[in-house]
Design a protein around this motif. Structure first.
Motif, PDB file in Angstrom:
ATOM      1  N   ILE A 146       0.795  -1.222   0.067  1.00 53.99           N
ATOM      2  CA  ILE A 146       0.044  -0.044   0.065  1.00 53.99           C
ATOM      3  C   ILE A 146       0.884   1.314  -0.021  1.00 53.99           C
ATOM      4  CG2 ILE A 146      -1.826   1.238   1.374  1.00 53.99           C
ATOM      5  CD1 ILE A 146      -2.710  -1.362   2.528  1.00 53.99           C
ATOM      6  N   VAL A 147       0.443   2.437  -0.768  1.00 56.16           N
ATOM      7  CA  VAL A 147       1.040   3.578  -0.690  1.00 56.16           C
ATOM      8  C   VAL A 147       0.027   4.755  -0.471  1.00 56.16           C
ATOM      9  CG1 VAL A 147       2.959   2.720  -2.339  1.00 56.16           C
ATOM     10  CG2 VAL A 147       0.879   3.668  -3.322  1.00 56.16           C
ATOM     11  N   ARG A 148       0.681   5.424  -0.005  1.00 58.38           N
ATOM     12  CA  ARG A 148      -0.201   6.778   0.448  1.00 58.38           C
ATOM     13  C   ARG A 148       0.263   8.134  -0.552  1.00 58.38           C
ATOM     14  NH1 ARG A 148      -0.944   8.414   6.765  1.00 58.38           N
ATOM     15  NH2 ARG A 148      -2.929   9.956   6.482  1.00 58.38           N
ATOM     16  N   THR A 149      -0.741   8.640  -0.891  1.00 59.30           N
ATOM     17  CA  THR A 149      -0.644   9.913  -1.601  1.00 59.30           C
ATOM     18  C   THR A 149      -1.192  11.162  -0.992  1.00 59.30           C
ATOM     19  OG1 THR A 149      -2.567   9.348  -3.013  1.00 59.30           O
ATOM     20  CG2 THR A 149      -0.447   8.488  -3.661  1.00 59.30           C
ATOM     21  N   GLY A 150      -1.695  11.147  -0.002  1.00 57.39           N
ATOM     22  CA  GLY A 150      -2.430  12.171   0.617  1.00 57.39           C
ATOM     23  C   GLY A 150      -2.866  11.948   1.844  1.00 57.39           C
ATOM     24  N   PRO A 151      -3.478  12.849   2.493  1.00 58.03           N
ATOM     25  CA  PRO A 151      -3.910  12.486   4.136  1.00 58.03           C
ATOM     26  C   PRO A 151      -4.910  11.520   3.872  1.00 58.03           C
ATOM     27  CG  PRO A 151      -3.900  15.032   3.695  1.00 58.03           C
ATOM     28  CD  PRO A 151      -3.584  14.325   2.419  1.00 58.03           C
ATOM     29  N   ASN A 152      -5.693  11.334   3.140  1.00 60.17           N
ATOM     30  CA  ASN A 152      -6.831  10.229   3.291  1.00 60.17           C
ATOM     31  C   ASN A 152      -6.676   9.394   2.032  1.00 60.17           C
ATOM     32  OD1 ASN A 152      -8.026  11.010   5.806  1.00 60.17           O
ATOM     33  ND2 ASN A 152      -8.595  12.878   4.698  1.00 60.17           N
ATOM     34  N   LYS A 340      -8.173   1.975  -3.226  1.00 60.68           N
ATOM     35  CA  LYS A 340      -8.092   2.286  -4.569  1.00 60.68           C
ATOM     36  C   LYS A 340      -6.879   1.630  -5.269  1.00 60.68           C
ATOM     37  CE  LYS A 340      -9.402   7.044  -3.712  1.00 60.68           C
ATOM     38  NZ  LYS A 340      -8.869   8.469  -3.798  1.00 60.68           N
ATOM     39  N   ASN A 341      -7.270   0.940  -6.680  1.00 61.03           N
ATOM     40  CA  ASN A 341      -6.194   0.777  -7.408  1.00 61.03           C
ATOM     41  C   ASN A 341      -5.440   1.881  -8.095  1.00 61.03           C
ATOM     42  OD1 ASN A 341      -6.481  -2.260  -7.016  1.00 61.03           O
ATOM     43  ND2 ASN A 341      -6.407  -2.524  -9.235  1.00 61.03           N
ATOM     44  N   VAL A 342      -4.045   1.479  -8.361  1.00 63.05           N
ATOM     45  CA  VAL A 342      -3.439   2.515  -9.078  1.00 63.05           C
ATOM     46  C   VAL A 342      -3.831   2.509 -10.384  1.00 63.05           C
ATOM     47  CG1 VAL A 342      -1.076   3.386 -10.096  1.00 63.05           C
ATOM     48  CG2 VAL A 342      -1.262   2.421  -7.697  1.00 63.05           C
ATOM     49  N   PRO A 343      -4.213   3.680 -11.137  1.00 63.42           N
ATOM     50  CA  PRO A 343      -4.543   3.444 -12.384  1.00 63.42           C
ATOM     51  C   PRO A 343      -3.630   2.665 -13.413  1.00 63.42           C
ATOM     52  CG  PRO A 343      -4.973   5.893 -11.779  1.00 63.42           C
ATOM     53  CD  PRO A 343      -4.417   5.129 -10.464  1.00 63.42           C
ATOM     54  N   THR A 344      -4.074   1.976 -14.165  1.00 57.66           N
ATOM     55  CA  THR A 344      -3.192   0.740 -14.864  1.00 57.66           C
ATOM     56  C   THR A 344      -3.458   0.745 -16.347  1.00 57.66           C
ATOM     57  OG1 THR A 344      -2.653  -0.449 -12.835  1.00 57.66           O
ATOM     58  CG2 THR A 344      -2.297  -1.428 -14.815  1.00 57.66           C
ATOM     59  N   TRP A 345      -2.326   0.946 -17.327  1.00 57.78           N
ATOM     60  CA  TRP A 345      -2.535   0.661 -18.600  1.00 57.78           C
ATOM     61  C   TRP A 345      -2.194  -0.701 -18.924  1.00 57.78           C
ATOM     62  CZ3 TRP A 345      -0.865   5.334 -16.749  1.00 57.78           C
ATOM     63  CH2 TRP A 345      -1.694   6.632 -17.243  1.00 57.78           C
ATOM     64  N   ARG A 346      -2.921  -1.399 -19.557  1.00 52.76           N
ATOM     65  CA  ARG A 346      -2.557  -2.928 -19.858  1.00 52.76           C
ATOM     66  C   ARG A 346      -1.958  -2.768 -21.321  1.00 52.76           C
ATOM     67  NH1 ARG A 346      -7.504  -3.439 -16.910  1.00 52.76           N
ATOM     68  NH2 ARG A 346      -8.701  -3.315 -18.759  1.00 52.76           N
ATOM     69  N   LEU A 407       3.198   8.090  -8.912  1.00 52.50           N
ATOM     70  CA  LEU A 407       2.327   8.637  -7.959  1.00 52.50           C
ATOM     71  C   LEU A 407       3.239   9.474  -7.062  1.00 52.50           C
ATOM     72  CD1 LEU A 407       0.218   5.643  -6.751  1.00 52.50           C
ATOM     73  CD2 LEU A 407      -0.413   7.409  -8.492  1.00 52.50           C
ATOM     74  N   ALA A 408       2.579  10.540  -6.527  1.00 51.73           N
ATOM     75  CA  ALA A 408       3.384  11.437  -5.573  1.00 51.73           C
ATOM     76  C   ALA A 408       3.213  10.685  -4.165  1.00 51.73           C
ATOM     77  CB  ALA A 408       2.648  13.045  -5.662  1.00 51.73           C
ATOM     78  N   ARG A 423      12.204  10.748   2.882  1.00 56.28           N
ATOM     79  CA  ARG A 423      12.114   9.553   1.833  1.00 56.28           C
ATOM     80  C   ARG A 423      10.727   8.952   1.798  1.00 56.28           C
ATOM     81  NH1 ARG A 423      16.099  11.937   1.599  1.00 56.28           N
ATOM     82  NH2 ARG A 423      18.241  11.273   1.640  1.00 56.28           N
ATOM     83  N   HIS A 424      10.555   8.434   0.453  1.00 52.65           N
ATOM     84  CA  HIS A 424       9.536   7.738   0.079  1.00 52.65           C
ATOM     85  C   HIS A 424       9.377   6.430   0.717  1.00 52.65           C
ATOM     86  CE1 HIS A 424       8.262  11.006  -2.904  1.00 52.65           C
ATOM     87  NE2 HIS A 424       9.634  10.832  -3.610  1.00 52.65           N
TER      88      HIS A 424
END
Length: 473
Positions: A146-152, A340-346, A407-408, A423-424
């Motif tokens: 799991i990654v976090r990109t914002g407060p929620n 959520k899923n990360v937007p993904t291009w197949r 992603l940020a 660090r990320h």
């Protein structure tokens, strides 16, 4: 007072986030030289304990320590509760999906997942068709990245439903922190992770085969000392109080799998396997495998042993399947995905491939069966030469890749010789699935990209780890 004392804040925030307030006060009173000395002490503890790993492609004798950062990653109780609900929903859906594709395949008939993604998938195991594992549990141990990109805003980066690793580092990170900084745990109400080995053994015992008489005998099956995660295999066997076995320690006798002991052969009821499907049984999978047990799949199909995780679960790790997880969650739970899923291009789809090729320098491209950070391209960090080479790979075999935006990712502070630096990170919570319940360990393994600006957190690619604290309510 602290030399070079600082505060723990997220970049772009004016003040310290609430979960970090107590640790922030402690850090401000600490001497930076003392903390750097403690970081060296932690490395000594890890080396003495033997917490090392091998990197494939290097000399077998070359062992590495996974770098450990002593500033904990802290998650508030409310944040964790939401994460836990989303993780449980996802794990239930994955287990239902695996049962379905090896039985009625309703999701394929409904057109929610393309048939070819299953039928032509190397991780799909035909020998599991019609086979129901004890308790109908396929994914006994799951690690969800799991990654976090914002407060929620939390996104699932990938699912690890085959042989997820890293839990030993979660446990040792906590043990080391408690040993070095007991005062921090007296100031903060941190949820414990130490129950994991007991819960793992209970979970495995709960799915013992129907014919098991009395207390189930459990073993951890390892490929051996040269495997990159051997420390974890031996650590978990020791912590659970079960046998660590290799393929040559086991044999099929009288329709059971039995392990060699000083008193003769003893029946095994549950095997926590840490080897891939291809090497599990040379009579069913890779004929040249010396790591598995000839005939174990016949015993499994007869219902006389439980294999955790079940063979064929690796298809849930496939990154093309991942792109359909929102549909999979909705199909089996009747609910929208909480996480959520990360937007993904197949890249197997012509329009998606064209977009990826045109925006390669902006995207992260991954192999659908890749893991450990291998075989991927981080477009913004790649050279022109690397981009050209990867473009050729994409054109040659587009179905082997998916692409995602960069992603940020959130950052957390790490300790450097000069003080704190952002660090990320990502997070791998560990989930135990038994016949009647799901246990989610409060926290998990935080992996951190130690190089400034890097998004790659894998230990094999130079990343490190942190202790992960989930605060009590």
């Amino acid at each position: 007072m602290g030399v070079g004392a600082s505060t723990i804040t997220d970049p772009g925030e004016a003040a310290c986030r609430a979960p970090y307030e107590t640790v922030n006060e402690w850090f401000g009173d600490e001497d930076l030289n003392r903390l750097n000395a403690k970081a060296v002490e932690a490395e000594t503890i890890f080396r003495r304990t033997g917490i090392t790993f091998n990197v494939y492609g290097e000399k077998a004798a070359a062992e590495r320590l996974i770098p450990f950062d002593i500033i904990p990653r802290i998650i508030a109780a409310q944040e964790w509760n939401r994460l836990a609900r989303g993780i449980e929903q996802r794990v239930r859906a994955i287990n239902a999906f695996l049962h379905d594709i090896y039985h009625r395949q309703e999701i394929l008939k409904a057109g929610r997942v393309p048939q070819h993604l299953i039928a032509q998938n190397v991780a799909f195991e035909p020998s599991m068709i019609g086979m129901s594992p004890p308790g109908n549990v396929y994914t006994h141990i799951v690690g969800t990245d799991i990654v976090r990109t914002g407060p929620n805003d939390f996104y699932v980066l990938e699912d690890n439903a085959r042989t997820p690793s890293g839990v030993s580092y979660m446990l040792e990170n906590r043990e080391t922190m408690m040993q070095m900084f007991p005062e921090l745990f007296s100031r903060n109400k941190v949820r414990s992770v130490s129950d994991y080995p007991r819960l793992l053994r209970r979970s495995l015992a709960s799915v013992a085969p129907p014919g098991c008489d009395g207390k189930p005998t459990v073993g951890v099956l390892t490929p051996g000392i040269f495997n990159s995660a051997f420390f974890e295999h031996s650590f978990l066997a020791d912590q659970m109080g079960v046998e660590l076995v290799e393929g040559h320690d086991l044999r099929v006798m009288d329709g059971k799998v039995k392990m060699r002991t000083t008193k003769g052969y003893k029946t095994l009821d549950v095997i926590y396997r840490r080897i891939d499907d291809d090497y599990l049984d040379p009579l069913t999978f890779q004929p040249k495998s010396m790591l598995g047990v000839p005939g174990i799949m016949d015993v499994y199909r007869a219902g006389n042993i439980t294999i955790a995780n079940a063979p064929g679960t690796g298809i849930a790790d496939d990154k093309a399947i991942y792109s359909y997880m929102p549909e999979i969650v909705e199909f089996y739970t009747g609910e929208s995905a909480i996480l959520k899923n990360v937007p993904t291009w197949r890249c197997s789809e012509a329009d998606s491939l064209q977009y990826v090729l045109e925006h390669l320098s902006e995207l992260v491209v991954k192999e659908v069966h890749g893991s450990g950070g291998y075989g991927m391209l981080v477009g913004p960090a790649a050279s022109k030469k690397e981009l050209t080479a990867f473009e050729a790979k994409l054109r040659a075999k587009p179905s082997n890749y998916i692409a995602q935006p960069t992603l940020a990712l959130s950052t957390v502070p790490i300790l450097t010789k000069k003080g704190l630096a952002p660090r990320h990170v990502d997070l791998r919570p560990f989930v135990l699935v038994s016949k009647d319940k799901i246990d989610i360990i409060p926290g998990g393994l935080t992996r951190v990209a130690l190089k400034k600006g890097s998004l790659v957190v894998n230990s094999s690619q130079g990343g490190g780890t942190k202790d992960t604290w989930v605060l009590e309510e």
